[in-house]
Scaffold this motif. Structure first.
Motif, PDB file in Angstrom:
ATOM      1  N   PRO A  28       0.805  -1.226   0.000  1.00 36.38           N
ATOM      2  CA  PRO A  28       0.000   0.000   0.000  1.00 36.38           C
ATOM      3  C   PRO A  28       0.838   1.276   0.000  1.00 36.38           C
ATOM      4  N   HIS A  29       2.094   1.195   0.526  1.00 34.97           N
ATOM      5  CA  HIS A  29       2.974   2.379   0.542  1.00 34.97           C
ATOM      6  C   HIS A  29       3.348   2.804  -0.873  1.00 34.97           C
ATOM      7  N   LYS A  30       3.143   1.918  -1.850  1.00 38.96           N
ATOM      8  CA  LYS A  30       3.423   2.218  -3.264  1.00 38.96           C
ATOM      9  C   LYS A  30       2.129   2.210  -4.069  1.00 38.96           C
ATOM     10  N   ARG A  31       0.995   2.411  -3.404  1.00 37.36           N
ATOM     11  CA  ARG A  31      -0.310   2.298  -4.066  1.00 37.36           C
ATOM     12  C   ARG A  31      -0.424   0.937  -4.766  1.00 37.36           C
ATOM     13  N   ASN A  32       0.209  -0.076  -4.139  1.00 38.86           N
ATOM     14  CA  ASN A  32       0.165  -1.456  -4.636  1.00 38.86           C
ATOM     15  C   ASN A  32       0.760  -1.623  -6.032  1.00 38.86           C
ATOM     16  N   GLY A  69      -4.844   6.875   4.500  1.00 41.31           N
ATOM     17  CA  GLY A  69      -6.288   6.795   4.279  1.00 41.31           C
ATOM     18  C   GLY A  69      -6.682   6.494   2.839  1.00 41.31           C
ATOM     19  N   LYS A  70      -5.669   6.430   1.937  1.00 37.20           N
ATOM     20  CA  LYS A  70      -6.003   6.225   0.522  1.00 37.20           C
ATOM     21  C   LYS A  70      -6.011   4.750   0.156  1.00 37.20           C
ATOM     22  N   TYR A  71      -6.839   4.419  -0.833  1.00 35.68           N
ATOM     23  CA  TYR A  71      -6.975   3.041  -1.326  1.00 35.68           C
ATOM     24  C   TYR A  71      -6.318   2.908  -2.693  1.00 35.68           C
ATOM     25  N   CYS A  74      -4.153  -1.232  -7.718  1.00 36.91           N
ATOM     26  CA  CYS A  74      -2.770  -1.385  -8.180  1.00 36.91           C
ATOM     27  C   CYS A  74      -2.425  -0.182  -9.055  1.00 36.91           C
ATOM     28  N   SER A  75      -1.228   0.366  -8.851  1.00 35.83           N
ATOM     29  CA  SER A  75      -0.803   1.531  -9.649  1.00 35.83           C
ATOM     30  C   SER A  75       0.207   1.142 -10.718  1.00 35.83           C
ATOM     31  N   GLY A  76       0.218  -0.141 -11.097  1.00 36.26           N
ATOM     32  CA  GLY A  76       1.062  -0.564 -12.220  1.00 36.26           C
ATOM     33  C   GLY A  76       2.464  -0.925 -11.810  1.00 36.26           C
ATOM     34  N   GLY A  77       3.358  -0.900 -12.790  1.00 33.79           N
ATOM     35  CA  GLY A  77       4.746  -1.277 -12.538  1.00 33.79           C
ATOM     36  C   GLY A  77       5.416  -0.281 -11.600  1.00 33.79           C
ATOM     37  N   ASP A  78       6.238  -0.816 -10.686  1.00 32.64           N
ATOM     38  CA  ASP A  78       6.947   0.033  -9.720  1.00 32.64           C
ATOM     39  C   ASP A  78       8.053   0.782 -10.463  1.00 32.64           C
ATOM     40  N   GLN A  79       7.828   2.092 -10.649  1.00 33.96           N
ATOM     41  CA  GLN A  79       8.751   2.884 -11.468  1.00 33.96           C
ATOM     42  C   GLN A  79      10.128   3.011 -10.825  1.00 33.96           C
ATOM     43  N   SER A  80      10.206   2.781  -9.510  1.00 35.30           N
ATOM     44  CA  SER A  80      11.507   2.933  -8.842  1.00 35.30           C
ATOM     45  C   SER A  80      12.432   1.750  -9.137  1.00 35.30           C
ATOM     46  N   GLY A 122      -2.486   2.557 -14.851  1.00 33.91           N
ATOM     47  CA  GLY A 122      -1.363   2.008 -15.620  1.00 33.91           C
ATOM     48  C   GLY A 122      -1.503   0.497 -15.772  1.00 33.91           C
ATOM     49  N   GLY A 123      -0.387  -0.212 -15.506  1.00 40.48           N
ATOM     50  CA  GLY A 123      -0.430  -1.676 -15.581  1.00 40.48           C
ATOM     51  C   GLY A 123      -1.416  -2.269 -14.579  1.00 40.48           C
ATOM     52  N   GLY A 124      -1.769  -1.513 -13.562  1.00 36.98           N
ATOM     53  CA  GLY A 124      -2.797  -1.950 -12.600  1.00 36.98           C
ATOM     54  C   GLY A 124      -4.179  -1.871 -13.202  1.00 36.98           C
ATOM     55  N   GLN A 144      -5.086   4.964 -17.663  1.00 37.56           N
ATOM     56  CA  GLN A 144      -3.756   4.566 -18.145  1.00 37.56           C
ATOM     57  C   GLN A 144      -2.838   5.779 -18.050  1.00 37.56           C
ATOM     58  N   THR A 145      -1.553   5.527 -17.843  1.00 45.38           N
ATOM     59  CA  THR A 145      -0.588   6.632 -17.731  1.00 45.38           C
ATOM     60  C   THR A 145       0.585   6.463 -18.689  1.00 45.38           C
ATOM     61  N   GLY A 146       0.634   5.337 -19.390  1.00 50.62           N
ATOM     62  CA  GLY A 146       1.822   4.970 -20.175  1.00 50.62           C
ATOM     63  C   GLY A 146       2.469   6.120 -20.929  1.00 50.62           C
ATOM     64  N   GLY A 150       6.360   7.149 -20.124  1.00 55.56           N
ATOM     65  CA  GLY A 150       7.269   6.455 -21.026  1.00 55.56           C
ATOM     66  C   GLY A 150       7.032   4.964 -21.087  1.00 55.56           C
ATOM     67  N   SER A 151       5.772   4.563 -21.261  1.00 55.06           N
ATOM     68  CA  SER A 151       5.448   3.143 -21.342  1.00 55.06           C
ATOM     69  C   SER A 151       4.141   2.984 -22.113  1.00 55.06           C
ATOM     70  N   PHE A 152       3.832   1.774 -22.492  1.00 53.21           N
ATOM     71  CA  PHE A 152       2.494   1.478 -23.019  1.00 53.21           C
ATOM     72  C   PHE A 152       2.300  -0.027 -23.016  1.00 53.21           C
TER      73      PHE A 152
HETATM   74  C1  2NE Z   1      -1.619   6.149  -8.452  1.00 55.14           C
HETATM   75  C2  2NE Z   1      -1.423   7.624  -8.262  1.00 55.14           C
HETATM   76  C3  2NE Z   1      -2.344   8.416  -9.211  1.00 55.14           C
HETATM   77  C4  2NE Z   1      -1.785   7.970  -6.804  1.00 55.14           C
HETATM   78  O1  2NE Z   1      -1.536   9.323  -6.534  1.00 55.14           O
HETATM   79  P1  2NE Z   1      -1.470   9.824  -5.003  1.00 55.14           P
HETATM   80  O2  2NE Z   1      -1.263  11.307  -5.068  1.00 55.14           O
HETATM   81  O3  2NE Z   1      -2.638   9.313  -4.253  1.00 55.14           O
HETATM   82  O4  2NE Z   1      -0.221   9.099  -4.348  1.00 55.14           O
HETATM   83  P2  2NE Z   1       1.336   9.364  -4.601  1.00 55.14           P
HETATM   84  O5  2NE Z   1       1.846  10.322  -3.598  1.00 55.14           O
HETATM   85  O6  2NE Z   1       1.624   9.646  -6.023  1.00 55.14           O
HETATM   86  O7  2NE Z   1       1.902   7.897  -4.286  1.00 55.14           O
HETATM   87  C5  2NE Z   1       2.092   7.432  -2.978  1.00 55.14           C
HETATM   88  C6  2NE Z   1       3.417   6.735  -2.938  1.00 55.14           C
HETATM   89  O8  2NE Z   1       3.341   5.631  -3.816  1.00 55.14           O
HETATM   90  C7  2NE Z   1       4.368   5.710  -4.775  1.00 55.14           C
HETATM   91  C8  2NE Z   1       4.662   7.185  -4.900  1.00 55.14           C
HETATM   92  O9  2NE Z   1       5.930   7.401  -5.448  1.00 55.14           O
HETATM   93  C9  2NE Z   1       4.541   7.628  -3.461  1.00 55.14           C
HETATM   94  O10 2NE Z   1       5.707   7.267  -2.780  1.00 55.14           O
HETATM   95  P3  2NE Z   1       6.396   8.263  -1.700  1.00 55.14           P
HETATM   96  O11 2NE Z   1       6.632   9.569  -2.402  1.00 55.14           O
HETATM   97  O12 2NE Z   1       5.374   8.398  -0.594  1.00 55.14           O
HETATM   98  O13 2NE Z   1       7.635   7.550  -1.283  1.00 55.14           O
HETATM   99  N1  2NE Z   1       3.904   5.146  -6.021  1.00 55.14           N
HETATM  100  C10 2NE Z   1       2.680   5.240  -6.550  1.00 55.14           C
HETATM  101  N2  2NE Z   1       2.611   4.609  -7.724  1.00 55.14           N
HETATM  102  C11 2NE Z   1       3.832   4.108  -7.946  1.00 55.14           C
HETATM  103  C12 2NE Z   1       4.388   3.359  -8.990  1.00 55.14           C
HETATM  104  N3  2NE Z   1       3.676   2.931 -10.054  1.00 55.14           N
HETATM  105  N4  2NE Z   1       5.700   3.028  -8.911  1.00 55.14           N
HETATM  106  C13 2NE Z   1       6.423   3.395  -7.848  1.00 55.14           C
HETATM  107  N5  2NE Z   1       5.947   4.108  -6.810  1.00 55.14           N
HETATM  108  C14 2NE Z   1       4.662   4.460  -6.874  1.00 55.14           C
HETATM  109  C15 2NE Z   1       0.033   8.056  -8.504  1.00 55.14           C
HETATM  110  O14 2NE Z   1       0.835   7.529  -7.491  1.00 55.14           O
HETATM  111  C16 2NE Z   1       0.559   7.621  -9.836  1.00 55.14           C
HETATM  112  O15 2NE Z   1       0.276   8.247 -10.838  1.00 55.14           O
HETATM  113  N6  2NE Z   1       1.380   6.571  -9.821  1.00 55.14           N
HETATM  114  C17 2NE Z   1       2.107   6.122 -10.999  1.00 55.14           C
HETATM  115  C18 2NE Z   1       1.198   5.364 -11.937  1.00 55.14           C
HETATM  116  C19 2NE Z   1       1.994   4.867 -13.138  1.00 55.14           C
HETATM  117  O16 2NE Z   1       2.374   5.661 -13.968  1.00 55.14           O
HETATM  118  N7  2NE Z   1       2.276   3.591 -13.192  1.00 55.14           N
HETATM  119  C20 2NE Z   1       3.103   2.970 -14.185  1.00 55.14           C
HETATM  120  C21 2NE Z   1       2.413   2.861 -15.522  1.00 55.14           C
HETATM  121  S1  2NE Z   1       3.322   1.924 -16.725  1.00 55.14           S
HETATM  122  C22 2NE Z   1       2.890   0.297 -16.292  1.00 55.14           C
HETATM  123  O17 2NE Z   1       2.413   0.062 -15.230  1.00 55.14           O
HETATM  124  C23 2NE Z   1       3.132  -0.799 -17.238  1.00 55.14           C
HETATM  125  C24 2NE Z   1       2.972  -0.654 -18.603  1.00 55.14           C
HETATM  126  O18 2NE Z   1       2.599   0.516 -19.104  1.00 55.14           O
HETATM  127  C25 2NE Z   1       3.235  -1.696 -19.481  1.00 55.14           C
HETATM  128  C26 2NE Z   1       3.590  -2.905 -18.983  1.00 55.14           C
HETATM  129  C27 2NE Z   1       3.730  -3.088 -17.613  1.00 55.14           C
HETATM  130  C28 2NE Z   1       3.486  -2.037 -16.739  1.00 55.14           C
END
Ligand code: 2NE
Length: 275
Positions: A28-32, A69-71, A74-80, A122-124, A144-146, A150-152
């Motif tokens: 949950p610390h990474k929005r799953n 408090g947020k749910y 899954c927010s997709g692939g861990d970008q870190s 995203g991937g979630g 989707q956010t790809g 920089g993904s799709f």
């Molecule tokens: C999900 C979203 C919109 C939530 O926003 P918010 O404001 O509620 O939370 P916040 O502050 O952005 O996130 C809370 C913590 O979770 C981490 C954040 O970095 C943050 O960490 P701290 O700053 O507290 O340390 N976190 C959230 N999502 C993460 C992620 N995906 N990777 C690593 N850490 C993440 C907002 O968090 C958001 O937009 N997240 C990114 C969504 C995203 O772009 N995901 C990747 C898409 S690409 C993909 O999944 C993929 C694909 O395209 C193709 C194949 C396979 C996978």
């Protein structure tokens, strides 16, 4: 409900109760968001559910709420941990192993229901899409956010999305990377229903129990048939596998095997050539 832990993992929770498995992403610390290890664990748990003949329905969800408090589903692939060619684990090997998980969920002959509270992004988002059914909480957010990060996902993530919501809407979702609330998702046919967040699991269990009252073979053939319409030769393989399964269960199919084992010619004369 009396959930029993089925196996202990690092990134996920895996529980079972009568006929139902529940698989929960627990980051949950990474929005799953998922890292390669998360996906390996999910794959292992889904394989277990597929092999368990007492399980007919899998509920797939994300742990929440987080301490803020947020749910999130899954927010997709861990970008870190995204490296130069994919998501990287301790071995240093870049992977996109979520694609293996997508194929498993899609083809396993059990019903997989996504229970989405909060973000399916995203991937979630593709993971909920690939599930047979999606029940959303009223706080669910889809998108989707790809192209922003920089993904799709041009596989099921694009083509199956277009089958589900139509070509225009699918292109809008990917090209603009907007977020949609549960009501909007319901209106576009992306999900099956919306319930208050505190009722999400109970609703999932209710749907699962209704499905479990039905015929397992009818349900598995229907899932394969829905897939066959979209999945080309892989879809036909799945559907045809069910035909073979049913044929093995007939006396006619059994006669061929028996004759071979008894070193005699098979005798199929008593079986009709049905119209
Ligand atoms: C999900 C979203 C919109 C939530 O926003 P918010 O404001 O509620 O939370 P916040 O502050 O952005 O996130 C809370 C913590 O979770 C981490 C954040 O970095 C943050 O960490 P701290 O700053 O507290 O340390 N976190 C959230 N999502 C993460 C992620 N995906 N990777 C690593 N850490 C993440 C907002 O968090 C958001 O937009 N997240 C990114 C969504 C995203 O772009 N995901 C990747 C898409 S690409 C993909 O999944 C993929 C694909 O395209 C193709 C194949 C396979 C996978």
């Amino acid at each position: 409900i009396n959930w029993q832990t089925a196996k202990t993992y690092e990134d996920i929770l895996y529980q079972k109760t009568d006929g139902i498995a529940k698989i929960t992403i627990n980051r949950p610390h990474k929005r799953n968001a998922f890292r390669p290890e998360t996906v390996f664990e999910l794959y292992d748990a889904f394989c277990n559910a597929r092999e368990d003949t007492t399980i007919g329905v899998v509920l797939f969800t994300g742990y929440g709420p987080h301490t803020d408090g947020k749910y999130a589903f899954c927010s997709g692939g861990d970008q870190s941990v995204r490296g130069h060619a994919g998501y990287v684990d301790d071995t240093g090997i870049p992977r996109l192993n979520v694609l293996d998980l997508q194929r498993l969920i899609r083809s396993m002959p059990k019903v997989v229901i996504a229970l989405v509270a909060g973000y399916a992004i995203g991937g979630g988002h593709v993971l909920h899409l690939i599930c047979d059914l999606t029940i959303a909480a009223d706080n669910a957010i889809f998108g989707q956010t790809g192209p922003k990060v920089g993904s799709f996902d041009g596989g099921f993530g694009a083509s199956y999305l277009a089958r589900v919501v139509g070509q225009k809407k699918a292109r809008e979702i990917w090209f603009l990377c907007r977020q949609y609330d549960a009501q909007q998702a319901l209106e576009m046919g992306l999900i099956n229903c919306v319930v208050p967040v505190e009722q999400l699991e109970a609703e999932g269990i209710q749907w699962a129990q209704e499905i479990l009252e039905k015929s397992p073979i009818a349900i598995r053939c229907l899932k394969a048939a829905f897939n066959a319409d979209c999945d080309g030769q892989a879809g036909l393989q799945e559907l045809a596998g069910n035909a073979t399964l049913l044929y093995y269960m007939t006396e006619e199919g059994s006669e061929g095997k028996q004759a071979f084992l008894e070193k005699r010619p098979p005798d199929f004369r008593s079986f009709p050539w049905l119209p």
